[in-house]
Design a protein around this motif. Structure first.
Motif, PDB file in Angstrom:
ATOM      1  N   MET A  22       0.931  -1.297   0.131  1.00 17.71           N
ATOM      2  CA  MET A  22      -0.083  -0.021   0.133  1.00 17.71           C
ATOM      3  C   MET A  22       0.967   1.357  -0.188  1.00 17.71           C
ATOM      4  O   MET A  22       1.879   1.193   0.767  1.00 17.71           O
ATOM      5  CB  MET A  22      -0.830  -0.009   1.224  1.00 17.71           C
ATOM      6  CG  MET A  22      -1.856   1.090   1.455  1.00 17.71           C
ATOM      7  SD  MET A  22      -3.025   1.155   0.248  1.00 17.71           S
ATOM      8  CE  MET A  22      -3.936   2.434   0.479  1.00 17.71           C
ATOM      9  N   THR A  23       0.582   2.141  -0.836  1.00 18.49           N
ATOM     10  CA  THR A  23       1.495   3.370  -0.833  1.00 18.49           C
ATOM     11  C   THR A  23       1.161   4.106   0.642  1.00 18.49           C
ATOM     12  O   THR A  23       0.218   4.179   1.090  1.00 18.49           O
ATOM     13  CB  THR A  23       1.118   4.443  -1.985  1.00 18.49           C
ATOM     14  OG1 THR A  23      -0.532   4.606  -1.815  1.00 18.49           O
ATOM     15  CG2 THR A  23       1.261   3.816  -3.478  1.00 18.49           C
ATOM     16  N   GLY A  24       2.211   4.567   1.085  1.00 14.42           N
ATOM     17  CA  GLY A  24       2.336   5.260   2.255  1.00 14.42           C
ATOM     18  C   GLY A  24       1.250   6.405   2.100  1.00 14.42           C
ATOM     19  O   GLY A  24       0.561   6.441   3.422  1.00 14.42           O
ATOM     20  N   ARG A  25       1.119   7.193   1.118  1.00  6.83           N
ATOM     21  CA  ARG A  25       0.143   8.381   1.268  1.00  6.83           C
ATOM     22  C   ARG A  25      -1.470   7.428   1.263  1.00  6.83           C
ATOM     23  O   ARG A  25      -2.149   8.512   1.539  1.00  6.83           O
ATOM     24  CB  ARG A  25       0.389   8.907  -0.217  1.00  6.83           C
ATOM     25  CG  ARG A  25      -0.668   9.738  -0.456  1.00  6.83           C
ATOM     26  CD  ARG A  25      -0.257  10.550  -1.677  1.00  6.83           C
ATOM     27  NE  ARG A  25      -0.841  11.612  -2.141  1.00  6.83           N
ATOM     28  CZ  ARG A  25      -2.259  11.422  -2.814  1.00  6.83           C
ATOM     29  NH1 ARG A  25      -2.495  10.157  -3.171  1.00  6.83           N
ATOM     30  NH2 ARG A  25      -2.774  12.553  -2.986  1.00  6.83           N
ATOM     31  N   ARG A  79      -0.186  -1.422  -3.046  1.00  4.15           N
ATOM     32  CA  ARG A  79      -0.241  -0.247  -1.957  1.00  4.15           C
ATOM     33  C   ARG A  79      -1.245   0.704  -2.627  1.00  4.15           C
ATOM     34  O   ARG A  79      -1.108   1.074  -3.685  1.00  4.15           O
ATOM     35  CB  ARG A  79       0.934   0.372  -1.666  1.00  4.15           C
ATOM     36  CG  ARG A  79       1.884  -1.084  -1.428  1.00  4.15           C
ATOM     37  CD  ARG A  79       1.538  -2.041  -0.523  1.00  4.15           C
ATOM     38  NE  ARG A  79       2.521  -3.158  -0.411  1.00  4.15           N
ATOM     39  CZ  ARG A  79       2.199  -4.355   0.063  1.00  4.15           C
ATOM     40  NH1 ARG A  79       0.760  -4.301   0.117  1.00  4.15           N
ATOM     41  NH2 ARG A  79       3.090  -4.945   0.235  1.00  4.15           N
ATOM     42  N   THR A  80      -0.635  -1.864  -2.567  1.00  4.10           N
ATOM     43  CA  THR A  80      -0.852  -0.989  -2.495  1.00  4.10           C
ATOM     44  C   THR A  80      -1.622  -1.738  -3.149  1.00  4.10           C
ATOM     45  O   THR A  80      -1.372  -2.282  -3.226  1.00  4.10           O
ATOM     46  CB  THR A  80       0.000   0.701  -2.635  1.00  4.10           C
ATOM     47  OG1 THR A  80      -0.330   0.800  -3.111  1.00  4.10           O
ATOM     48  CG2 THR A  80      -1.116  -0.224  -2.174  1.00  4.10           C
ATOM     49  N   GLU A  96      -3.285   5.315  -7.342  1.00  9.19           N
ATOM     50  CA  GLU A  96      -4.614   4.845  -6.721  1.00  9.19           C
ATOM     51  C   GLU A  96      -5.545   6.053  -6.297  1.00  9.19           C
ATOM     52  O   GLU A  96      -4.938   7.012  -5.381  1.00  9.19           O
ATOM     53  CB  GLU A  96      -3.906   4.018  -5.370  1.00  9.19           C
ATOM     54  CG  GLU A  96      -3.261   2.869  -5.756  1.00  9.19           C
ATOM     55  CD  GLU A  96      -2.492   2.376  -4.521  1.00  9.19           C
ATOM     56  OE1 GLU A  96      -2.900   1.194  -4.170  1.00  9.19           O
ATOM     57  OE2 GLU A  96      -1.843   2.940  -3.972  1.00  9.19           O
ATOM     58  N   GLU A  97      -6.781   6.204  -6.506  1.00 12.73           N
ATOM     59  CA  GLU A  97      -7.839   6.981  -5.862  1.00 12.73           C
ATOM     60  C   GLU A  97      -7.508   8.583  -6.266  1.00 12.73           C
ATOM     61  O   GLU A  97      -7.894   9.323  -5.348  1.00 12.73           O
ATOM     62  CB  GLU A  97      -7.754   6.612  -4.513  1.00 12.73           C
ATOM     63  CG  GLU A  97      -7.970   5.186  -4.104  1.00 12.73           C
ATOM     64  CD  GLU A  97      -8.461   5.115  -2.681  1.00 12.73           C
ATOM     65  OE1 GLU A  97      -7.393   5.208  -1.757  1.00 12.73           O
ATOM     66  OE2 GLU A  97      -9.578   4.700  -2.160  1.00 12.73           O
ATOM     67  N   VAL A 114      -6.667   3.094 -10.603  1.00 16.18           N
ATOM     68  CA  VAL A 114      -7.483   2.568 -10.189  1.00 16.18           C
ATOM     69  C   VAL A 114      -8.249   3.304  -8.880  1.00 16.18           C
ATOM     70  O   VAL A 114      -7.568   4.173  -8.226  1.00 16.18           O
ATOM     71  CB  VAL A 114      -6.981   1.241  -9.481  1.00 16.18           C
ATOM     72  CG1 VAL A 114      -6.187   0.327 -10.423  1.00 16.18           C
ATOM     73  CG2 VAL A 114      -6.136   1.324  -8.114  1.00 16.18           C
ATOM     74  N   GLU A 115      -9.528   2.742  -8.561  1.00 16.99           N
ATOM     75  CA  GLU A 115     -10.121   3.243  -7.716  1.00 16.99           C
ATOM     76  C   GLU A 115     -10.772   1.985  -6.973  1.00 16.99           C
ATOM     77  O   GLU A 115     -10.856   1.079  -7.566  1.00 16.99           O
ATOM     78  CB  GLU A 115     -11.478   4.091  -8.067  1.00 16.99           C
ATOM     79  CG  GLU A 115     -10.973   5.397  -8.680  1.00 16.99           C
ATOM     80  CD  GLU A 115     -10.587   6.352  -7.828  1.00 16.99           C
ATOM     81  OE1 GLU A 115     -10.853   6.467  -6.536  1.00 16.99           O
ATOM     82  OE2 GLU A 115      -9.834   7.358  -8.288  1.00 16.99           O
ATOM     83  N   TYR A 116     -10.775   2.284  -5.673  1.00 13.82           N
ATOM     84  CA  TYR A 116     -11.396   1.147  -4.762  1.00 13.82           C
ATOM     85  C   TYR A 116     -12.758   1.451  -4.419  1.00 13.82           C
ATOM     86  O   TYR A 116     -13.499   0.118  -4.285  1.00 13.82           O
ATOM     87  CB  TYR A 116     -10.368   0.958  -3.730  1.00 13.82           C
ATOM     88  CG  TYR A 116      -8.826   0.819  -3.864  1.00 13.82           C
ATOM     89  CD1 TYR A 116      -8.505  -0.449  -4.633  1.00 13.82           C
ATOM     90  CD2 TYR A 116      -7.820   1.693  -3.462  1.00 13.82           C
ATOM     91  CE1 TYR A 116      -7.396  -0.684  -5.014  1.00 13.82           C
ATOM     92  CE2 TYR A 116      -6.680   1.398  -3.824  1.00 13.82           C
ATOM     93  CZ  TYR A 116      -6.106   0.097  -4.626  1.00 13.82           C
ATOM     94  OH  TYR A 116      -5.104  -0.058  -4.777  1.00 13.82           O
ATOM     95  N   SER A 117     -13.315   2.394  -3.916  1.00 14.66           N
ATOM     96  CA  SER A 117     -14.496   2.563  -3.170  1.00 14.66           C
ATOM     97  C   SER A 117     -15.491   3.118  -4.326  1.00 14.66           C
ATOM     98  O   SER A 117     -16.799   3.190  -4.107  1.00 14.66           O
ATOM     99  CB  SER A 117     -14.452   3.320  -1.907  1.00 14.66           C
ATOM    100  OG  SER A 117     -13.971   4.731  -2.263  1.00 14.66           O
TER     101      SER A 117
END
Length: 314
Positions: free
Chosen positions: A1-4, A43-44, A256-257, A280-283
């Motif tokens: 997972m990316t830290g951010r 981050r992921t 991500e997102e 990518v989007e997750y939600s």
């Protein structure tokens, strides 16, 4: 997972459970793999600065070189810089870091875990006409990787929100350069076309080290050079604040997102350079972000946070 995205990712996981991303209206277009993996899960537009140019070792892609084409270099060989793969905006992709790789997805690009997959898997994807990106964690130590004992303990910082992972002191380029070189060399030897180094924005997180933007730029540029020296393309993972400084060093972006956080316009410098942005989007449901993603030239899809084979592309 990316830290951010550590905090956001954990929230997204909870939201996914509530939203039921596998319900009928968001049904999978690929079969899920039931084979578990020991790898951790994935981050992921600001204008380009005046006069900014790509790295002189990073020439523009040959017009005939697309995500569907291949050069003649096999596993374990270096490609000359002029033949390095450069994915273009809108290139379709699959991102799978968990489970046995589902090779049936009809897209020209796969992004898979470099440690968990063999040269045979990469060759199998190549035989199906795919380019293959090698996912590695660059900014954090992982206790489940075979090279975990090679990292000096004094370089290990705070936990990054994922079990068995700790931030690295990226100021220590002298120590980290050979370690990252070995990981990227593994990608080259297995025949990958590109590298996706993860966790490349530790300076914006609580790592246990006094990291600065300058430290991050030096570390990220080191990663790009290590990949280019081996004939591999390299993608910038998130790190939106430093895109104006790094777009010339990297061949594509992975995000991500950006729609969830209203940041997708900040990826425009890559698209203006004719470089793909894999997103990518997750939600969010696809109808909440796909129109803007297409307008911006992003290669977008919805994924589950564990990054199994399921995908819902735009």
């Amino acid at each position: 997972m990316t830290g951010r995205r550590v905090g956001a990712g954990l929230l997204a996981l909870a939201l996914l459970g509530l939203a039921g991303c596998s319900t009928a209206d968001d049904g999978p277009d690929t079969e899920e793999s039931g084979t578990p993996s020991s790898a951790a899960p994935g981050r992921t537009g600001t204008p380009d600065p005046d006069g900014e140019k790509d790295d002189p070792e990073d020439p523009a892609a040959d017009p005939s070189e697309s995500a569907d084409s291949h050069d003649s270099h096999g596993p374990g060989t270096n490609r000359p810089a002029s033949r390095r793969w450069r994915p273009r905006p809108g290139t379709r992709w699959q991102w799978q870091l968990d489970g046995r790789i589902d090779m049936s997805v009809d897209v020209p690009v796969y992004d898979i875990d470099g440690f968990e997959n063999s040269a045979k898997t990469v060759a199998g994807l190549h035989a199906r006409g795919r380019k293959v990106i090698c996912y590695i964690n660059a900014g954090a130590w992982e206790k489940f990787r075979p090279d975990q004992a090679d990292f000096p303990r004094e370089l290990l910082g705070e936990n990054n929100g994922w079990a068995g992972e700790r931030w690295l002191d990226i100021r220590r380029l002298d120590v980290l350069r050979p370690l990252m070189a070995a990981r990227i060399e593994m990608c080259r030897k297995k025949g990958f076309d590109a590298v996706e180094p993860d966790l490349t924005e530790g300076y914006r997180n609580t790592t246990g080290f006094p990291l600065t933007a300058a430290h991050q730029l030096a570390f990220n540029r080191m990663l790009a050079k290590l990949a280019h020296d081996r004939g591999l393309a390299v993608g910038l993972k998130n790190d939106l604040d430093q895109i104006p400084d790094l777009v010339g060093d990297f061949d594509f972006a992975v995000n991500e997102e950006c729609a969830q956080f209203g940041e997708c316009d900040r990826l425009a410098p890559f698209v203006r350079r004719d470089k793909a942005v894999f997103h990518v989007e997750y939600s969010l449901a696809p109808d909440a972000f796909c129109r803007d993603a297409k307008r911006l030239g992003l290669s977008s899809m919805r994924k589950r946070l564990d990054l199994d084979s399921w995908r819902k592309p735009c």
